[in-house]
Enzyme design. Structure first.
Site, mmCIF file in Angstrom:
data_model
loop_
_atom_site.group_PDB
_atom_site.id
_atom_site.type_symbol
_atom_site.label_atom_id
_atom_site.label_comp_id
_atom_site.label_asym_id
_atom_site.label_seq_id
_atom_site.Cartn_x
_atom_site.Cartn_y
_atom_site.Cartn_z
ATOM 1 N N GLY A 1 0.841 -1.182 0.000
ATOM 2 C CA GLY A 1 0.000 0.000 0.000
ATOM 3 C C GLY A 1 0.876 1.230 0.000
ATOM 4 O O GLY A 1 2.072 1.175 0.320
ATOM 5 N N ARG A 2 0.286 2.364 -0.401
ATOM 6 C CA ARG A 2 1.051 3.600 -0.409
ATOM 7 C C ARG A 2 0.112 4.781 -0.234
ATOM 8 O O ARG A 2 -1.070 4.701 -0.582
ATOM 9 C CB ARG A 2 1.846 3.756 -1.705
ATOM 10 C CG ARG A 2 1.015 3.819 -2.960
ATOM 11 C CD ARG A 2 1.693 3.102 -4.127
ATOM 12 N NE ARG A 2 1.836 1.697 -3.860
ATOM 13 C CZ ARG A 2 1.039 0.751 -4.338
ATOM 14 N NH1 ARG A 2 0.039 1.067 -5.117
ATOM 15 N NH2 ARG A 2 1.226 -0.499 -4.028
ATOM 16 N N HIS B 1 -12.252 0.763 -6.898
ATOM 17 C CA HIS B 1 -11.539 -0.415 -7.384
ATOM 18 C C HIS B 1 -10.292 0.094 -8.075
ATOM 19 O O HIS B 1 -10.377 0.915 -8.997
ATOM 20 C CB HIS B 1 -12.405 -1.223 -8.348
ATOM 21 C CG HIS B 1 -11.733 -2.469 -8.832
ATOM 22 N ND1 HIS B 1 -12.134 -3.138 -9.957
ATOM 23 C CD2 HIS B 1 -10.671 -3.158 -8.356
ATOM 24 C CE1 HIS B 1 -11.369 -4.191 -10.148
ATOM 25 N NE2 HIS B 1 -10.469 -4.222 -9.189
ATOM 26 N N ASP B 2 -9.118 -0.356 -7.653
ATOM 27 C CA ASP B 2 -7.880 0.228 -8.155
ATOM 28 C C ASP B 2 -7.767 0.154 -9.673
ATOM 29 O O ASP B 2 -7.186 1.050 -10.304
ATOM 30 C CB ASP B 2 -6.648 -0.368 -7.472
ATOM 31 C CG ASP B 2 -6.574 -1.890 -7.524
ATOM 32 O OD1 ASP B 2 -7.405 -2.529 -8.195
ATOM 33 O OD2 ASP B 2 -5.674 -2.451 -6.855
ATOM 34 N N THR B 3 -8.344 -0.878 -10.287
ATOM 35 C CA THR B 3 -8.295 -0.948 -11.742
ATOM 36 C C THR B 3 -9.143 0.148 -12.378
ATOM 37 O O THR B 3 -8.782 0.692 -13.425
ATOM 38 C CB THR B 3 -8.746 -2.328 -12.245
ATOM 39 O OG1 THR B 3 -8.020 -3.342 -11.563
ATOM 40 C CG2 THR B 3 -8.510 -2.467 -13.739
ATOM 41 N N THR C 1 0.309 -7.469 -9.560
ATOM 42 C CA THR C 1 0.088 -8.810 -9.020
ATOM 43 C C THR C 1 -0.903 -9.566 -9.890
ATOM 44 O O THR C 1 -0.745 -10.751 -10.169
ATOM 45 C CB THR C 1 -0.422 -8.709 -7.576
ATOM 46 O OG1 THR C 1 0.551 -8.012 -6.795
ATOM 47 C CG2 THR C 1 -0.649 -10.084 -6.985
ATOM 48 N N GLY D 1 2.647 -1.235 -12.149
ATOM 49 C CA GLY D 1 4.008 -1.645 -11.846
ATOM 50 C C GLY D 1 4.646 -2.506 -12.916
ATOM 51 O O GLY D 1 5.857 -2.430 -13.156
#
Length: 494
Positions: free
Chosen positions: A14-15, A246-248, A269, A412
């Site tokens: 996390g960040r 949702h991160d996507t 991931t 990433g």
């Protein structure tokens, strides 16, 4: 110019990022980064959500005064609150085995066809609907299945004690503000959301025994969640803004596309491979190909398929105790091409464990000699991922009738030069790699617009990303016939 904080939680880290957004400015500064991952207790994998909350607060305090805060995370997982608003249990990790066998029990209540017609979602064993079925002890004829692990607490398990379900970003937002709600893009991943009606599905909730009152009122990206409570130690009254939680969904906001003829891979991931559409595709062909229709920002649809992603390589590195990814990739680039191939979506690669041994076992089961070196194993994983991307992208274009001219790799995985080149070679398309922190960028862009920055639509947001971030271009190389033959080996003839 807006100064906002993005809390961006991935499945392995996390960040908290500080974003500055102006008419020609889009900057991110990492304030803190912290570990995230499964914690095994008593045979169950949990998320350490209190660690995430504390680390989030540490980062937000370090960021100083901001105009807004937004939170995004992975999908499908949730926390259950009782009637007084207390968390009943640590959220269970989606890689936990509690959903083994539950899909068949749910499909005995609602057919796969009807489930897809309502939700448009890819069948994945960890979808929220199956986790909730496991939470309640199953959905057998008596309401409890004796074949499921005995993890329930009382009749109906924790579900019987719960008053509210909150997805992970909504749970953290609740702890910041005291406000309960469900952001739409994450709600769309639960398999309890009607993708056409844009509402919770009363039919599905009733069929699988999920009380409709458990599901909070829906929010749109850009809505105000609430303002920060003084007891958090943060500046009281700071707005918390719903983003594409949702991160996507946040990542796709930051795809630096110049027109609609693009595809994307949100690479980390997991690899989310797909297209952005105006309407869901709910055909039998889409269902048979296991494509998902998830909600996006501004009402868009993320038509995609989950591919296992860099998780396999990450687990190999963990077992090898080798964090020199650059060295592994350099050696893999020199390893023989197409020597060994695996299906990255095979179920044996889902759970944490000895991934190199699982690769060896998979190879023997498919009549191949296992990789004899780490370089060969890395080459195997990356070529297999590129082949999975190739197949997924071709099917997406055909099913959605949307041709593609360029493939954007964000997240990433865009830093993995070997994977980006292999992806360009496999797909026969130019790959534009970057930005790396796509989900955090999408998070801050939606916040900035909600707080008054003139970014009227996704086109304006993406233009700002293009003008402020460096992208790397990879042109297809090699022989397409070699990739055709490799795909036929791995997945069979088209």
């Amino acid at each position: 110019m807006k100064r906002v904080a993005a809390v961006d939680l991935g499945a392995s880290s996390g960040r908290v990022m500080l974003g500055v957004v102006g008419s020609s400015q889009l900057e991110l500064t990492e304030i803190n980064r912290f570990w995230n991952g499964p914690v095994g207790v008593g045979g169950t994998l949990y998320w350490d959500v209190l660690h995430l909350y504390r680390s989030m607060l540490d980062g937000l305090r370090a960021a100083g005064p901001v105009d807004g805060i937004g939170i995004d995370s992975w999908a499908v997982d949730y926390g259950l609150l009782d009637s007084s608003g207390r968390l009943l249990s640590n959220p269970v990790h989606y890689r936990d085995a509690r959903t083994d066998g539950v899909i068949d029990q749910v499909l005995a209540r609602v057919s796969a066809t009807e489930l897809y017609e309502i939700t448009g979602l890819q069948q994945l064993p960890f979808n929220t609907i199956y986790q909730l079925a496991a939470e309640s002890g199953g959905v057998g004829s008596a309401g409890v299945s004796p074949s499921l692990p005995a993890r329930a607490v009382g009749a109906g398990g924790l579900l019987g004690q719960a008053a509210t379900l909150l997805m992970i970003p909504d749970l953290l937002g609740y702890w910041l503000t005291g406000s309960i709600g469900a952001e739409r893009t994450n709600a769309s991943t639960t398999q309890l959301y009607d993708v056409r009606a844009r509402a919770w599905s009363e039919v599905l909730a009733a069929r699988v025994g999920v009380p409709l009152g458990l599901l909070p009122e829906l929010r749109e990206p850009g809505d105000l969640v609430g303002t920060v409570w003084p007891e958090t130690g943060l500046a009281a009254g700071t707005p918390v803004v719903a983003v594409g939680s949702h991160d996507t969904a946040s990542s796709v906001v930051a795809v630096p596309a110049g027109d609609e003829r693009f595809a994307y891979i949100s690479s980390g991931t997991w690899s989310l491979v797909g297209l952005e559409l105006e309407e869901p595709v709910l055909t039998d062909e889409a269902r048979a190909a296991n494509f998902t229709n998830e909600g996006g920002v501004d009402g868009r649809i993320r038509f995609l398929r989950n591919v296992m992603g860099l998780w396999i390589l990450q687990e190999c590195q963990r077992v090898w105790e080798d964090d020199d990814l650059e060295g592994l990739l350099r050696d893999a680039a020199g390893a023989p091409a197409f020597a060994v191939l695996i299906d990255p979506d095979a179920p044996e690669f889902l759970a944490p464990g000895n991934m190199p041994a699982r690769i060896d076992e998979h190879c023997r089961a498919t009549g191949q000699e296992p990789p004899r070196s780490r370089a060969a194993a890395v080459r195997c994983v990356l070529e297999s991922l590129a082949l999975a991307y190739r197949r997924t992208l071709r099917e997406a274009q055909t099913i959605a009738d949307r041709p593609v001219d360029v493939l954007h790799v964000i997240g990433g995985g865009s830093q993995n030069e070997l994977l980006c080149q292999l992806t360009a070679d496999a797909c026969g398309l130019p790959v534009l790699a970057g930005p790396v922190e796509a989900s955090a960028l999408g998070n801050v862009l939606v916040q900035a617009r909600a707080l008054g920055e003139p970014l009227p639509d996704l086109g304006a947001m993406r233009a700002l990303v293009r003008s402020t971030h460096r992208l790397r271009r990879y042109e297809p190389q090699g022989k397409p016939a070699d990739w055709d033959a490799a795909e036929s080996r791995l997945f069979g003839a088209r």
